[in-house]
Write a protein that holds these residues in place. Structure first.
Motif, PDB file in Angstrom:
ATOM      1  N   VAL A  39       0.906  -1.179  -0.132  1.00  0.00           N
ATOM      2  CA  VAL A  39       0.145   0.051  -0.074  1.00  0.00           C
ATOM      3  C   VAL A  39       1.059   1.242   0.126  1.00  0.00           C
ATOM      4  N   ALA A  40       0.373   2.648  -0.453  1.00  0.00           N
ATOM      5  CA  ALA A  40       1.092   3.775  -0.216  1.00  0.00           C
ATOM      6  C   ALA A  40       0.273   4.655   0.287  1.00  0.00           C
ATOM      7  N   ASN A  41       1.124   5.618   0.916  1.00  0.00           N
ATOM      8  CA  ASN A  41       0.447   6.857   1.449  1.00  0.00           C
ATOM      9  C   ASN A  41      -0.460   6.651   2.670  1.00  0.00           C
ATOM     10  N   VAL A  42      -0.092   5.820   3.509  1.00  0.00           N
ATOM     11  CA  VAL A  42      -0.837   5.276   4.850  1.00  0.00           C
ATOM     12  C   VAL A  42       0.038   6.001   5.806  1.00  0.00           C
ATOM     13  N   ASP A  43      -0.571   6.094   7.098  1.00  0.00           N
ATOM     14  CA  ASP A  43       0.378   6.815   8.260  1.00  0.00           C
ATOM     15  C   ASP A  43       0.193   6.124   9.425  1.00  0.00           C
ATOM     16  N   LEU A  44      -0.515   5.088   9.337  1.00  0.00           N
ATOM     17  CA  LEU A  44      -0.615   4.035  10.504  1.00  0.00           C
ATOM     18  C   LEU A  44      -1.105   2.636  10.023  1.00  0.00           C
ATOM     19  N   MET A  45       0.132   1.783  10.528  1.00  0.00           N
ATOM     20  CA  MET A  45      -0.451   0.177  10.223  1.00  0.00           C
ATOM     21  C   MET A  45      -0.845  -0.424  11.539  1.00  0.00           C
ATOM     22  N   VAL A  46      -2.132  -1.031  11.204  1.00  0.00           N
ATOM     23  CA  VAL A  46      -2.757  -1.530  12.405  1.00  0.00           C
ATOM     24  C   VAL A  46      -2.613  -3.062  12.244  1.00  0.00           C
ATOM     25  N   MET A  47      -1.763  -3.456  13.305  1.00  0.00           N
ATOM     26  CA  MET A  47      -1.532  -5.067  13.575  1.00  0.00           C
ATOM     27  C   MET A  47      -2.705  -5.930  14.401  1.00  0.00           C
ATOM     28  N   VAL A  48      -3.360  -6.735  13.699  1.00  0.00           N
ATOM     29  CA  VAL A  48      -4.357  -7.326  14.149  1.00  0.00           C
ATOM     30  C   VAL A  48      -4.022  -8.775  14.576  1.00  0.00           C
ATOM     31  N   THR A  49      -4.179  -9.193  15.796  1.00  0.00           N
ATOM     32  CA  THR A  49      -3.775 -10.351  16.113  1.00  0.00           C
ATOM     33  C   THR A  49      -4.766 -10.924  17.293  1.00  0.00           C
ATOM     34  N   ALA A  50      -5.102 -12.126  17.341  1.00  0.00           N
ATOM     35  CA  ALA A  50      -5.843 -12.739  18.389  1.00  0.00           C
ATOM     36  C   ALA A  50      -5.229 -13.267  19.455  1.00  0.00           C
ATOM     37  N   VAL A  51      -5.687 -13.144  20.449  1.00  0.00           N
ATOM     38  CA  VAL A  51      -4.911 -13.629  21.918  1.00  0.00           C
ATOM     39  C   VAL A  51      -5.016 -15.000  21.929  1.00  0.00           C
ATOM     40  N   ALA A  52      -5.965 -15.589  21.272  1.00  0.00           N
ATOM     41  CA  ALA A  52      -6.493 -17.136  21.292  1.00  0.00           C
ATOM     42  C   ALA A  52      -7.010 -17.475  20.038  1.00  0.00           C
ATOM     43  N   ASP A  53      -6.979 -18.714  19.478  1.00  0.00           N
ATOM     44  CA  ASP A  53      -7.701 -19.315  18.318  1.00  0.00           C
ATOM     45  C   ASP A  53      -7.894 -18.224  17.045  1.00  0.00           C
ATOM     46  N   PRO A  54      -6.724 -18.284  16.305  1.00  0.00           N
ATOM     47  CA  PRO A  54      -5.392 -18.824  16.661  1.00  0.00           C
ATOM     48  C   PRO A  54      -4.552 -18.012  17.657  1.00  0.00           C
ATOM     49  N   GLU A  55      -3.528 -19.055  18.088  1.00  0.00           N
ATOM     50  CA  GLU A  55      -2.600 -18.464  19.030  1.00  0.00           C
ATOM     51  C   GLU A  55      -1.747 -17.114  18.466  1.00  0.00           C
ATOM     52  N   PRO A  56      -1.387 -16.204  19.460  1.00  0.00           N
ATOM     53  CA  PRO A  56      -0.680 -15.078  18.819  1.00  0.00           C
ATOM     54  C   PRO A  56       0.745 -15.570  18.339  1.00  0.00           C
ATOM     55  N   ARG A  57       1.272 -14.845  17.566  1.00  0.00           N
ATOM     56  CA  ARG A  57       2.543 -15.209  17.140  1.00  0.00           C
ATOM     57  C   ARG A  57       3.584 -13.741  17.117  1.00  0.00           C
ATOM     58  N   GLY A  58       4.443 -13.626  18.064  1.00  0.00           N
ATOM     59  CA  GLY A  58       5.195 -12.403  18.282  1.00  0.00           C
ATOM     60  C   GLY A  58       6.007 -12.099  17.048  1.00  0.00           C
ATOM     61  N   GLY A  59       6.626 -13.233  16.491  1.00  0.00           N
ATOM     62  CA  GLY A  59       7.446 -13.001  15.291  1.00  0.00           C
ATOM     63  C   GLY A  59       6.781 -12.214  14.283  1.00  0.00           C
ATOM     64  N   MET A  60       5.429 -12.261  14.024  1.00  0.00           N
ATOM     65  CA  MET A  60       4.762 -11.631  12.992  1.00  0.00           C
ATOM     66  C   MET A  60       4.520 -10.303  13.239  1.00  0.00           C
ATOM     67  N   ILE A  61       4.204  -9.982  14.624  1.00  0.00           N
ATOM     68  CA  ILE A  61       4.279  -8.490  15.293  1.00  0.00           C
ATOM     69  C   ILE A  61       5.783  -7.697  14.915  1.00  0.00           C
ATOM     70  N   ASP A  62       6.612  -8.373  15.182  1.00  0.00           N
ATOM     71  CA  ASP A  62       7.962  -7.932  15.096  1.00  0.00           C
ATOM     72  C   ASP A  62       8.329  -7.628  13.799  1.00  0.00           C
ATOM     73  N   ARG A  63       7.863  -8.328  13.045  1.00  0.00           N
ATOM     74  CA  ARG A  63       8.245  -8.023  11.390  1.00  0.00           C
ATOM     75  C   ARG A  63       7.548  -6.844  11.107  1.00  0.00           C
ATOM     76  N   CYS A  64       6.228  -7.030  11.235  1.00  0.00           N
ATOM     77  CA  CYS A  64       5.380  -5.798  10.952  1.00  0.00           C
ATOM     78  C   CYS A  64       6.062  -4.447  11.529  1.00  0.00           C
ATOM     79  N   LEU A  65       6.624  -4.475  12.833  1.00  0.00           N
ATOM     80  CA  LEU A  65       7.050  -3.322  13.284  1.00  0.00           C
ATOM     81  C   LEU A  65       8.183  -2.728  12.644  1.00  0.00           C
TER      82      LEU A  65
END
Length: 358
Positions: free
Chosen positions: A122-148
């Motif tokens: 995407v282009a011209n965005v000023d906010l990334m919203v990382m959506v993750t569930a705390v269960a079902d499915p299990e959260p994955r910190g690696g994905m959040i780290d990569r997005c950050l």
């Protein structure tokens, strides 16, 4: 007289017509001063869906193709482009994209960490919203780290949205991100009792939705997350009538099924903000990121690394790396071991081109 002895004339010569036009070639591209500005909202098989006259009350959707002079320049949702030709928006009409305006940000990823090919999102965005569930499915910190990391490189803000918090408390998961001061929200479905009190017992609402709506107001945001975490549910509530498909989680693999197949930009109702939904991802490669930029993206670790000796790689086998002692010491405001392991996995991958699974 034999054919070999016959004299040939001009009738025996076939001249192929030239495929090139008669117009002389020039390096000067047309300026298209009259091009109309539009926002790209989706891409489908070589056609771009755009919105013309945004914010005027006379908005209309216009389908466009890319002009030849743009070559293979990527055009993604969120781009502001210049259109010429038929911009009426009538069925069957087709405009041309002749210009891509300078971008304020450009979010990219790669298929894997060892894949140098960039995949623009995407282009011209000023906010990334990382959506993750705390269960079902299990959260994955690696994905959040990569997005950050991707958000840091693109120069955009980040917001973590935790869904399904009625199934499990997110407190322990958030511990790893507390040193970052990462802004986060919690959402969950209304209980039957809450839904009855709110006046829609047959269709429970989402607790925390109004807080999210407030954070998105007036901004151009992109939602990213694994399939099955509730991203489409949030979109359908934020933009009624969107009807993004809602996936389910596989009981065996614990992973969600891909539902949204392409990115889609949508205006927030009664607001000047936009939100862009992206397909559910199972990997977020950082092959386009310079390994030297990686530590800067882990701001909590970068501060601790200032005590390292000159030339320290900060990897697991680095002698006298200060990260080990300071993280293990667990001092106030320091990053946890999970963050250090995540950084080192990513750093090793980018340096050695050895992809690892999220």
């Amino acid at each position: 007289m034999s054919r070999s002895a016959r004299e040939y004339d001009e009738s025996d010569i076939r001249v192929r017509p030239s495929r090139r036009g008669s117009r002389p070639r020039t390096k000067d591209r047309p300026k298209h001063e009259g091009a109309v500005t539009a926002r790209v909202v989706s891409v489908d098989r070589g056609r771009w869906r755009t919105i013309v006259e945004e914010g005027t009350g006379s908005e209309r959707a216009v389908t466009a193709m890319r002009a030849r002079e743009l070559g293979r320049s990527p055009i993604v949702p969120g781009d502001l482009v210049g259109l010429v030709g038929d911009i009426s928006g009538r069925d069957g009409s087709l405009a041309r994209i002749v210009r891509i305006q300078e971008r304020s940000s450009f979010l990219r990823r790669s298929a894997d960490d060892d894949d140098p090919t960039e995949r623009p999102l995407v282009a011209n965005v000023d906010l990334m919203v990382m959506v993750t569930a705390v269960a079902d499915p299990e959260p994955r910190g690696g994905m959040i780290d990569r997005c950050l990391v991707a958000a840091y490189v693109a120069g955009i803000d980040a917001l973590l949205v935790l869904t399904k918090t009625d199934l499990r408390s997110p407190d322990s998961f958030l511990t790893a991100y507390a040193p970052l001061g990462l802004e986060h929200l919690r959402t969950r479905r209304e209980t039957p009792e809450e839904a009855a009190r709110s006046g829609h017992p047959g269709s429970p609402g989402i607790i925390g939705l109004e807080d999210l709506r407030e954070r998105l107001s007036g901004r151009v945001s992109v939602l990213i997350g694994h399939s099955g975490v509730g991203k489409s549910t949030l979109l359908n509530a934020l933009v009624p009538g969107t009807d993004r498909a809602i996936g389910v989680v596989n009981d065996v693999t614990g992973r969600g099924r891909h539902t949204s197949s392409s990115a889609l930009a949508m205006p927030l109702p009664e607001d000047d903000g936009w939100v862009i939904d992206t397909p559910g991802v199972r990997s977020f490669g950082l092959g386009h990121v310079d390994p030297e930029e990686l530590l800067e993206a882990f701001t909590d670790l970068a501060e601790l690394a200032e005590s390292c000796p000159r030339g320290c790689t900060h990897l697991e086998d680095a002698p006298d790396c200060a990260l080990d002692s300071q993280v293990e010491g667990g001092g106030a405001g320091t990053a946890g071991p999970a963050r250090l392991r995540s950084y080192r996995r990513l750093a090793t991958t980018l340096r050695k081109n050895d992809p690892w699974e999220l």
